[in-house]
Design a protein around this motif. Structure first.
Motif, mmCIF file in Angstrom:
data_model
loop_
_atom_site.group_PDB
_atom_site.id
_atom_site.type_symbol
_atom_site.label_atom_id
_atom_site.label_comp_id
_atom_site.label_asym_id
_atom_site.label_seq_id
_atom_site.Cartn_x
_atom_site.Cartn_y
_atom_site.Cartn_z
ATOM 1 N N PRO A 83 1.924 -1.125 10.895
ATOM 2 C CA PRO A 83 0.619 -1.315 11.556
ATOM 3 C C PRO A 83 0.377 -2.793 11.848
ATOM 4 C CG PRO A 83 0.414 0.173 9.682
ATOM 5 C CD PRO A 83 1.799 -0.402 9.616
ATOM 6 N N SER A 84 -0.322 -3.074 12.922
ATOM 7 C CA SER A 84 -0.426 -4.437 13.468
ATOM 8 C C SER A 84 -0.838 -5.500 12.459
ATOM 9 C CB SER A 84 -1.410 -4.445 14.638
ATOM 10 O OG SER A 84 -0.951 -3.631 15.684
ATOM 11 N N PHE A 85 -1.862 -5.250 11.678
ATOM 12 C CA PHE A 85 -2.387 -6.284 10.790
ATOM 13 C C PHE A 85 -2.101 -5.984 9.311
ATOM 14 C CE2 PHE A 85 -4.977 -6.296 14.639
ATOM 15 C CZ PHE A 85 -4.807 -7.617 15.045
ATOM 16 N N ALA A 86 -1.152 -5.120 9.057
ATOM 17 C CA ALA A 86 -0.911 -4.661 7.691
ATOM 18 C C ALA A 86 -0.300 -5.751 6.811
ATOM 19 C CB ALA A 86 -0.001 -3.443 7.705
ATOM 20 N N ARG A 87 -0.743 -5.760 5.552
ATOM 21 C CA ARG A 87 -0.120 -6.545 4.497
ATOM 22 C C ARG A 87 0.540 -5.578 3.517
ATOM 23 N NH1 ARG A 87 -4.464 -9.386 6.423
ATOM 24 N NH2 ARG A 87 -4.183 -11.654 6.616
ATOM 25 N N LEU A 88 1.137 -6.113 2.461
ATOM 26 C CA LEU A 88 1.896 -5.262 1.544
ATOM 27 C C LEU A 88 1.055 -4.125 0.983
ATOM 28 C CD1 LEU A 88 3.918 -7.774 1.557
ATOM 29 C CD2 LEU A 88 4.518 -7.013 -0.733
ATOM 30 N N LYS A 89 -0.172 -4.451 0.562
ATOM 31 C CA LYS A 89 -1.044 -3.448 -0.033
ATOM 32 C C LYS A 89 -1.324 -2.319 0.957
ATOM 33 C CE LYS A 89 -5.580 -2.994 -2.300
ATOM 34 N NZ LYS A 89 -6.215 -2.119 -1.289
ATOM 35 N N ASP A 90 -1.551 -2.689 2.231
ATOM 36 C CA ASP A 90 -1.840 -1.685 3.264
ATOM 37 C C ASP A 90 -0.645 -0.768 3.473
ATOM 38 O OD1 ASP A 90 -4.351 -2.953 3.808
ATOM 39 O OD2 ASP A 90 -3.243 -4.472 4.935
ATOM 40 N N LEU A 91 0.544 -1.341 3.513
ATOM 41 C CA LEU A 91 1.744 -0.530 3.740
ATOM 42 C C LEU A 91 2.008 0.387 2.547
ATOM 43 C CD1 LEU A 91 3.877 -0.242 6.007
ATOM 44 C CD2 LEU A 91 5.393 -1.642 4.602
ATOM 45 N N TYR A 92 1.799 -0.144 1.360
ATOM 46 C CA TYR A 92 1.969 0.691 0.170
ATOM 47 C C TYR A 92 1.026 1.892 0.220
ATOM 48 C CZ TYR A 92 1.722 2.438 -4.564
ATOM 49 O OH TYR A 92 1.725 3.271 -5.646
ATOM 50 N N GLU A 93 -0.241 1.656 0.534
ATOM 51 C CA GLU A 93 -1.221 2.745 0.568
ATOM 52 C C GLU A 93 -0.888 3.768 1.656
ATOM 53 O OE1 GLU A 93 -4.921 0.715 0.997
ATOM 54 O OE2 GLU A 93 -5.069 0.221 -1.155
ATOM 55 N N LEU A 94 -0.376 3.291 2.783
ATOM 56 C CA LEU A 94 0.030 4.206 3.849
ATOM 57 C C LEU A 94 1.141 5.131 3.364
ATOM 58 C CD1 LEU A 94 0.062 5.174 6.828
ATOM 59 C CD2 LEU A 94 1.670 3.307 7.309
ATOM 60 N N TYR A 95 2.189 4.562 2.744
ATOM 61 C CA TYR A 95 3.314 5.378 2.285
ATOM 62 C C TYR A 95 2.920 6.245 1.095
ATOM 63 C CZ TYR A 95 6.992 3.729 5.361
ATOM 64 O OH TYR A 95 7.780 3.504 6.463
ATOM 65 N N ALA A 96 2.026 5.738 0.250
ATOM 66 C CA ALA A 96 1.599 6.505 -0.930
ATOM 67 C C ALA A 96 0.803 7.748 -0.542
ATOM 68 C CB ALA A 96 0.767 5.618 -1.853
ATOM 69 N N SER A 97 0.254 7.760 0.677
ATOM 70 C CA SER A 97 -0.469 8.949 1.132
ATOM 71 C C SER A 97 0.477 10.077 1.537
ATOM 72 C CB SER A 97 -1.388 8.585 2.308
ATOM 73 O OG SER A 97 -0.633 8.201 3.449
ATOM 74 N N PHE A 98 1.763 9.764 1.684
ATOM 75 C CA PHE A 98 2.759 10.763 2.084
ATOM 76 C C PHE A 98 3.805 11.040 1.007
ATOM 77 C CE2 PHE A 98 1.323 8.913 6.125
ATOM 78 C CZ PHE A 98 0.991 10.061 6.829
ATOM 79 N N TYR A 99 4.102 10.038 0.169
ATOM 80 C CA TYR A 99 5.199 10.156 -0.781
ATOM 81 C C TYR A 99 4.743 9.793 -2.187
ATOM 82 C CZ TYR A 99 7.956 9.875 3.534
ATOM 83 O OH TYR A 99 8.472 10.079 4.780
ATOM 84 N N PRO A 100 5.394 10.344 -3.211
ATOM 85 C CA PRO A 100 5.127 9.930 -4.589
ATOM 86 C C PRO A 100 5.754 8.557 -4.849
ATOM 87 C CG PRO A 100 6.905 11.550 -4.545
ATOM 88 C CD PRO A 100 6.406 11.433 -3.140
ATOM 89 N N LEU A 101 4.926 7.532 -4.930
ATOM 90 C CA LEU A 101 5.403 6.165 -5.061
ATOM 91 C C LEU A 101 5.116 5.621 -6.463
ATOM 92 C CD1 LEU A 101 4.494 4.421 -1.682
ATOM 93 C CD2 LEU A 101 6.628 4.146 -2.895
ATOM 94 N N ASP A 102 6.096 4.915 -7.016
ATOM 95 C CA ASP A 102 5.932 4.245 -8.296
ATOM 96 C C ASP A 102 5.436 2.824 -8.014
ATOM 97 O OD1 ASP A 102 6.326 2.781 -10.649
ATOM 98 O OD2 ASP A 102 8.015 4.026 -11.259
ATOM 99 N N TYR A 103 4.143 2.603 -8.242
ATOM 100 C CA TYR A 103 3.528 1.312 -7.889
ATOM 101 C C TYR A 103 4.166 0.162 -8.656
ATOM 102 C CZ TYR A 103 0.060 -2.376 -7.303
ATOM 103 O OH TYR A 103 -0.561 -3.561 -7.026
ATOM 104 N N GLN A 104 4.378 0.330 -9.947
ATOM 105 C CA GLN A 104 4.922 -0.758 -10.742
ATOM 106 C C GLN A 104 6.338 -1.111 -10.292
ATOM 107 O OE1 GLN A 104 3.105 -2.581 -13.061
ATOM 108 N NE2 GLN A 104 4.891 -3.900 -12.657
ATOM 109 N N ARG A 105 7.135 -0.107 -9.993
ATOM 110 C CA ARG A 105 8.499 -0.375 -9.507
ATOM 111 C C ARG A 105 8.448 -1.103 -8.169
ATOM 112 N NH1 ARG A 105 13.812 0.886 -10.034
ATOM 113 N NH2 ARG A 105 15.023 1.568 -8.234
ATOM 114 N N PHE A 106 7.537 -0.665 -7.305
ATOM 115 C CA PHE A 106 7.395 -1.324 -6.004
ATOM 116 C C PHE A 106 7.041 -2.796 -6.177
ATOM 117 C CE2 PHE A 106 4.405 -2.541 -2.547
ATOM 118 C CZ PHE A 106 5.331 -2.630 -1.522
ATOM 119 N N MET A 107 6.047 -3.098 -7.029
ATOM 120 C CA MET A 107 5.623 -4.483 -7.220
ATOM 121 C C MET A 107 6.715 -5.311 -7.885
ATOM 122 S SD MET A 107 2.843 -4.711 -5.682
ATOM 123 C CE MET A 107 2.639 -6.445 -6.101
ATOM 124 N N ASP A 108 7.467 -4.714 -8.803
ATOM 125 C CA ASP A 108 8.579 -5.438 -9.426
ATOM 126 C C ASP A 108 9.619 -5.848 -8.387
ATOM 127 O OD1 ASP A 108 7.408 -5.149 -11.909
ATOM 128 O OD2 ASP A 108 8.692 -3.477 -12.539
#
Length: 302
Positions: A83-108
Protein backbone atom coordinates in the motif's frame (compact mmCIF):
# COMPACT_ATOMS: atom_id res chain seq x y z
CA UNK A 1 2.56 -33.89 -1.27
CA UNK A 2 1.95 -31.46 -4.11
CA UNK A 3 0.73 -33.50 -7.07
CA UNK A 4 0.36 -31.89 -10.50
CA UNK A 5 -1.36 -33.78 -13.29
CA UNK A 6 -1.37 -32.81 -16.99
CA UNK A 7 -1.23 -29.09 -16.17
CA UNK A 8 -1.48 -26.52 -18.97
CA UNK A 9 -1.83 -22.74 -19.02
CA UNK A 10 -1.88 -20.43 -22.03
CA UNK A 11 -1.78 -16.63 -22.27
CA UNK A 12 -3.06 -15.61 -25.72
CA UNK A 13 -0.31 -16.88 -28.06
CA UNK A 14 2.09 -18.01 -25.30
CA UNK A 15 1.96 -21.56 -23.94
CA UNK A 16 3.27 -20.86 -20.43
CA UNK A 17 2.78 -24.38 -19.03
CA UNK A 18 2.34 -27.42 -21.25
CA UNK A 19 0.96 -30.80 -20.03
CA UNK A 20 3.17 -30.73 -16.96
CA UNK A 21 3.27 -33.62 -14.47
CA UNK A 22 5.10 -33.27 -11.19
CA UNK A 23 5.15 -34.51 -7.59
CA UNK A 24 6.86 -32.75 -4.69
CA UNK A 25 6.68 -34.46 -1.33
CA UNK A 26 9.60 -33.28 0.78
CA UNK A 27 12.62 -31.04 1.09
CA UNK A 28 13.84 -27.83 -0.50
CA UNK A 29 13.30 -27.67 -4.25
CA UNK A 30 14.99 -25.24 -6.65
CA UNK A 31 12.91 -24.14 -9.64
CA UNK A 32 15.15 -22.74 -12.38
CA UNK A 33 14.98 -21.87 -16.04
CA UNK A 34 15.54 -18.98 -18.43
CA UNK A 35 13.22 -15.97 -18.49
CA UNK A 36 9.78 -17.01 -19.71
CA UNK A 37 10.33 -20.69 -18.91
CA UNK A 38 7.15 -20.84 -16.81
CA UNK A 39 8.52 -20.69 -13.25
CA UNK A 40 6.33 -17.87 -11.90
CA UNK A 41 3.28 -19.19 -13.73
CA UNK A 42 3.74 -22.62 -12.15
CA UNK A 43 3.99 -21.18 -8.64
CA UNK A 44 0.92 -19.03 -9.21
CA UNK A 45 -1.01 -22.05 -10.45
CA UNK A 46 -0.05 -24.07 -7.38
CA UNK A 47 -1.13 -21.17 -5.15
CA UNK A 48 -4.47 -20.94 -7.02
CA UNK A 49 -3.82 -17.35 -8.09
CA UNK A 50 -4.03 -18.46 -11.70
CA UNK A 51 -6.43 -21.12 -12.97
CA UNK A 52 -5.27 -23.86 -15.32
CA UNK A 53 -6.73 -24.39 -18.77
CA UNK A 54 -6.25 -28.11 -18.30
CA UNK A 55 -5.17 -30.54 -15.58
CA UNK A 56 -5.33 -30.32 -11.80
CA UNK A 57 -3.22 -29.65 -8.72
CA UNK A 58 -3.63 -31.48 -5.40
CA UNK A 59 -2.24 -30.39 -2.05
CA UNK A 60 -2.12 -33.37 0.32
CA UNK A 61 -4.88 -35.01 -1.71
CA UNK A 62 -7.05 -31.87 -1.77
CA UNK A 63 -7.78 -29.81 -4.88
CA UNK A 64 -5.67 -26.68 -4.48
CA UNK A 65 -8.66 -24.33 -4.86
CA UNK A 66 -10.29 -25.63 -1.66
CA UNK A 67 -10.01 -23.70 1.61
CA UNK A 68 -8.27 -26.55 3.43
CA UNK A 69 -5.64 -26.81 0.70
CA UNK A 70 -5.04 -23.05 0.54
CA UNK A 71 -4.41 -22.90 4.28
CA UNK A 72 -1.40 -25.16 3.80
CA UNK A 73 0.30 -22.91 1.23
CA UNK A 74 1.94 -19.49 1.34
CA UNK A 75 3.10 -17.88 -1.90
CA UNK A 76 5.55 -14.96 -1.97
CA UNK A 77 5.53 -13.36 -5.45
CA UNK A 78 8.54 -11.67 -6.98
CA UNK A 79 6.95 -8.19 -6.64
CA UNK A 80 4.46 -8.23 -3.76
CA UNK A 81 1.94 -5.44 -3.35
CA UNK A 82 2.67 -2.64 -0.87
CA UNK A 83 0.00 0.00 0.00
CA UNK A 84 1.20 3.49 -0.92
CA UNK A 85 1.92 4.93 2.52
CA UNK A 86 2.36 1.70 4.47
CA UNK A 87 4.97 1.21 7.18
CA UNK A 88 5.97 -2.07 8.80
CA UNK A 89 3.11 -2.03 11.30
CA UNK A 90 0.57 -1.42 8.52
CA UNK A 91 1.89 -4.28 6.41
CA UNK A 92 1.94 -6.63 9.37
CA UNK A 93 -1.70 -5.82 10.19
CA UNK A 94 -2.71 -6.31 6.56
CA UNK A 95 -1.13 -9.79 6.40
CA UNK A 96 -2.33 -10.70 9.90
CA UNK A 97 -5.92 -10.22 8.71
CA UNK A 98 -5.41 -13.11 6.25
CA UNK A 99 -2.76 -15.36 7.81
CA UNK A 100 -1.79 -16.65 11.27
CA UNK A 101 1.27 -14.50 11.97
CA UNK A 102 3.75 -14.81 14.83
CA UNK A 103 4.28 -11.17 15.82
CA UNK A 104 7.34 -11.78 17.98
CA UNK A 105 9.06 -13.82 15.28
CA UNK A 106 8.27 -11.13 12.73
CA UNK A 107 9.74 -8.37 14.92
CA UNK A 108 12.83 -10.46 15.70
CA UNK A 109 13.49 -10.86 11.99
CA UNK A 110 12.83 -7.16 11.34
CA UNK A 111 15.53 -6.33 13.92
CA UNK A 112 17.83 -9.04 12.53
CA UNK A 113 17.59 -7.46 9.07
CA UNK A 114 18.00 -3.92 10.50
CA UNK A 115 14.80 -2.71 8.83
CA UNK A 116 13.56 0.77 9.85
CA UNK A 117 10.24 0.71 11.70
CA UNK A 118 8.92 4.18 10.81
CA UNK A 119 10.03 4.55 7.21
CA UNK A 120 7.52 4.09 4.39
CA UNK A 121 8.05 0.73 2.77
CA UNK A 122 7.93 2.20 -0.73
CA UNK A 123 11.09 4.11 0.19
CA UNK A 124 12.92 0.85 1.00
CA UNK A 125 15.52 -0.47 -1.39
CA UNK A 126 14.69 -3.55 -3.43
CA UNK A 127 16.72 -5.76 -1.10
CA UNK A 128 15.12 -4.28 2.03
CA UNK A 129 11.64 -4.91 0.64
CA UNK A 130 12.61 -8.48 -0.11
CA UNK A 131 13.91 -8.99 3.42
CA UNK A 132 10.71 -7.52 4.87
CA UNK A 133 8.47 -9.85 2.91
CA UNK A 134 10.64 -12.83 3.77
CA UNK A 135 10.33 -11.83 7.45
CA UNK A 136 6.55 -11.92 6.98
CA UNK A 137 6.74 -15.23 5.13
CA UNK A 138 8.82 -16.92 7.81
CA UNK A 139 6.41 -15.66 10.50
CA UNK A 140 3.49 -17.46 8.87
CA UNK A 141 2.78 -21.06 9.81
CA UNK A 142 2.35 -22.92 6.51
CA UNK A 143 3.32 -26.37 5.32
CA UNK A 144 4.33 -25.32 1.80
CA UNK A 145 6.27 -22.13 1.03
CA UNK A 146 6.44 -20.98 -2.59
CA UNK A 147 9.14 -18.32 -3.00
CA UNK A 148 9.42 -16.56 -6.36
CA UNK A 149 12.86 -14.95 -6.92
CA UNK A 150 13.47 -15.24 -3.20
CA UNK A 151 17.03 -13.88 -3.11
CA UNK A 152 16.77 -10.96 -5.54
CA UNK A 153 18.75 -7.94 -4.33
CA UNK A 154 19.58 -9.33 -0.87
CA UNK A 155 22.99 -8.60 0.66
CA UNK A 156 25.28 -11.50 1.68
CA UNK A 157 24.81 -11.15 5.46
CA UNK A 158 21.01 -11.20 5.22
CA UNK A 159 21.24 -14.05 2.73
CA UNK A 160 23.10 -16.22 5.22
CA UNK A 161 20.35 -15.67 7.80
CA UNK A 162 17.65 -16.46 5.24
CA UNK A 163 19.38 -19.72 4.26
CA UNK A 164 19.61 -20.66 7.93
CA UNK A 165 15.86 -20.09 8.38
CA UNK A 166 14.98 -22.08 5.26
CA UNK A 167 17.10 -25.01 6.41
CA UNK A 168 15.42 -24.92 9.82
CA UNK A 169 11.97 -24.87 8.20
CA UNK A 170 12.99 -27.93 6.22
CA UNK A 171 14.15 -29.65 9.41
CA UNK A 172 10.71 -28.89 10.85
CA UNK A 173 9.09 -30.82 7.99
CA UNK A 174 8.15 -27.86 5.80
CA UNK A 175 8.43 -28.02 2.01
CA UNK A 176 9.98 -25.01 0.28
CA UNK A 177 9.96 -24.39 -3.47
CA UNK A 178 12.32 -21.59 -4.49
CA UNK A 179 12.41 -19.96 -7.89
CA UNK A 180 15.65 -18.03 -8.34
CA UNK A 181 18.28 -17.00 -10.86
CA UNK A 182 20.82 -17.10 -8.02
CA UNK A 183 22.07 -20.61 -8.71
CA UNK A 184 25.13 -20.19 -6.47
CA UNK A 185 22.84 -19.72 -3.47
CA UNK A 186 20.41 -22.44 -4.50
CA UNK A 187 23.13 -25.06 -4.83
CA UNK A 188 23.95 -24.74 -1.13
CA UNK A 189 20.31 -25.13 -0.15
CA UNK A 190 18.26 -27.36 -2.37
CA UNK A 191 18.06 -31.14 -2.55
CA UNK A 192 16.37 -31.21 -5.93
CA UNK A 193 16.45 -29.03 -9.04
CA UNK A 194 13.55 -28.77 -11.46
CA UNK A 195 14.53 -27.05 -14.71
CA UNK A 196 11.72 -25.62 -16.80
CA UNK A 197 11.90 -24.76 -20.47
CA UNK A 198 8.96 -23.67 -22.60
CA UNK A 199 6.54 -24.59 -19.83
CA UNK A 200 7.80 -28.17 -19.63
CA UNK A 201 10.19 -29.99 -17.31
CA UNK A 202 13.46 -30.44 -19.16
CA UNK A 203 15.42 -31.86 -16.19
CA UNK A 204 14.51 -33.01 -12.69
CA UNK A 205 16.87 -34.43 -10.11
CA UNK A 206 19.58 -33.87 -7.53
CA UNK A 207 23.06 -32.56 -8.30
CA UNK A 208 24.53 -35.97 -9.13
CA UNK A 209 21.64 -36.96 -11.42
CA UNK A 210 21.76 -33.69 -13.35
CA UNK A 211 25.49 -33.79 -14.02
CA UNK A 212 25.77 -37.42 -15.10
CA UNK A 213 25.62 -36.73 -18.87
CA UNK A 214 28.23 -33.94 -18.90
CA UNK A 215 31.96 -34.40 -19.30
CA UNK A 216 34.39 -31.51 -18.89
CA UNK A 217 38.00 -31.49 -20.08
CA UNK A 218 40.94 -29.17 -20.06
CA UNK A 219 43.48 -29.54 -22.83
CA UNK A 220 46.75 -28.00 -23.97
CA UNK A 221 47.73 -28.67 -27.56
CA UNK A 222 49.96 -27.06 -30.22
CA UNK A 223 47.03 -27.36 -32.65
CA UNK A 224 44.45 -24.62 -33.12
CA UNK A 225 41.10 -25.86 -31.84
CA UNK A 226 37.76 -24.35 -32.83
CA UNK A 227 34.15 -25.39 -32.35
CA UNK A 228 33.97 -26.02 -36.10
CA UNK A 229 36.97 -28.36 -36.02
CA UNK A 230 35.44 -30.28 -33.11
CA UNK A 231 32.06 -30.48 -34.80
CA UNK A 232 33.68 -31.96 -37.89
CA UNK A 233 35.02 -34.72 -35.62
CA UNK A 234 31.49 -35.36 -34.32
CA UNK A 235 32.41 -33.70 -31.02
CA UNK A 236 30.01 -30.81 -30.68
CA UNK A 237 30.95 -29.04 -27.43
CA UNK A 238 28.12 -27.63 -25.37
CA UNK A 239 30.58 -25.17 -23.92
CA UNK A 240 33.93 -24.12 -25.39
CA UNK A 241 36.47 -21.52 -24.31
CA UNK A 242 40.20 -20.90 -24.20
CA UNK A 243 41.85 -19.38 -21.13
CA UNK A 244 45.50 -18.62 -21.82
CA UNK A 245 46.90 -21.77 -23.42
CA UNK A 246 44.25 -24.08 -21.93
CA UNK A 247 41.12 -25.14 -23.79
CA UNK A 248 38.05 -25.86 -21.64
CA UNK A 249 35.57 -28.22 -23.29
CA UNK A 250 32.22 -29.53 -22.07
CA UNK A 251 30.43 -32.35 -23.90
CA UNK A 252 26.97 -33.78 -23.43
CA UNK A 253 25.89 -37.35 -24.05
CA UNK A 254 29.31 -38.65 -25.09
CA UNK A 255 31.34 -41.51 -23.63
CA UNK A 256 34.59 -40.68 -21.88
CA UNK A 257 36.55 -43.25 -23.90
CA UNK A 258 35.25 -41.86 -27.20
CA UNK A 259 36.12 -38.26 -26.35
CA UNK A 260 39.61 -39.09 -25.04
CA UNK A 261 40.44 -41.22 -28.09
CA UNK A 262 39.43 -38.52 -30.59
CA UNK A 263 41.10 -35.63 -28.75
CA UNK A 264 44.32 -37.61 -28.24
CA UNK A 265 44.44 -38.84 -31.83
CA UNK A 266 43.62 -35.52 -33.51
CA UNK A 267 45.37 -32.94 -31.31
CA UNK A 268 48.35 -34.76 -29.67
CA UNK A 269 47.74 -32.81 -26.44
CA UNK A 270 50.51 -32.18 -23.92
CA UNK A 271 47.74 -32.05 -21.31
CA UNK A 272 44.37 -33.73 -21.43
CA UNK A 273 42.38 -34.38 -18.28
CA UNK A 274 38.78 -34.69 -17.26
CA UNK A 275 37.88 -32.25 -14.50
CA UNK A 276 34.85 -32.00 -12.19
CA UNK A 277 31.92 -29.67 -12.87
CA UNK A 278 30.43 -27.78 -9.94
CA UNK A 279 26.68 -27.58 -9.38
CA UNK A 280 26.33 -23.99 -10.57
CA UNK A 281 27.92 -24.82 -13.92
CA UNK A 282 25.85 -28.01 -14.25
CA UNK A 283 22.60 -26.08 -13.79
CA UNK A 284 23.76 -23.40 -16.24
CA UNK A 285 24.63 -26.12 -18.77
CA UNK A 286 21.29 -27.85 -18.24
CA UNK A 287 19.49 -24.56 -18.87
CA UNK A 288 21.62 -23.95 -21.97
CA UNK A 289 20.85 -27.43 -23.26
CA UNK A 290 17.13 -26.99 -22.60
CA UNK A 291 17.16 -23.67 -24.44
CA UNK A 292 18.96 -25.17 -27.43
CA UNK A 293 16.39 -27.98 -27.55
CA UNK A 294 13.57 -25.43 -27.44
CA UNK A 295 15.18 -23.40 -30.24
CA UNK A 296 15.41 -26.54 -32.35
CA UNK A 297 11.74 -27.36 -31.71
CA UNK A 298 10.68 -23.80 -32.55
CA UNK A 299 12.76 -23.84 -35.74
CA UNK A 300 10.89 -26.89 -37.02
CA UNK A 301 7.61 -24.94 -36.72
CA UNK A 302 8.68 -22.29 -39.24
Amino acid sequence: MIKIKNLSKRFEDVQAISHLNLEIEHGIVGLVGHNGAGKSTLLRLIADILYPDEGKIEIDGLINSTKDAKEKVFFLPDDPYVPSFARLKDLYELYASFYPLDYQRFMDLVHEFLLPLDQRINNFSKGMKRQLFLALTFSIDAKYYLLDEAFDGIDPLALEKIKEIILQLNNDGKIIIISSHNIATLQRLVERFIILSGGEISRDGNNEMLGVDFLKYQMITPRIVTKEVLSALNLKPLNFKKVGSIYHLVFFGKKEEEISKILTGEFSPTLLEQIPIDTEEIITLEMLLAREEQKHENKTLY
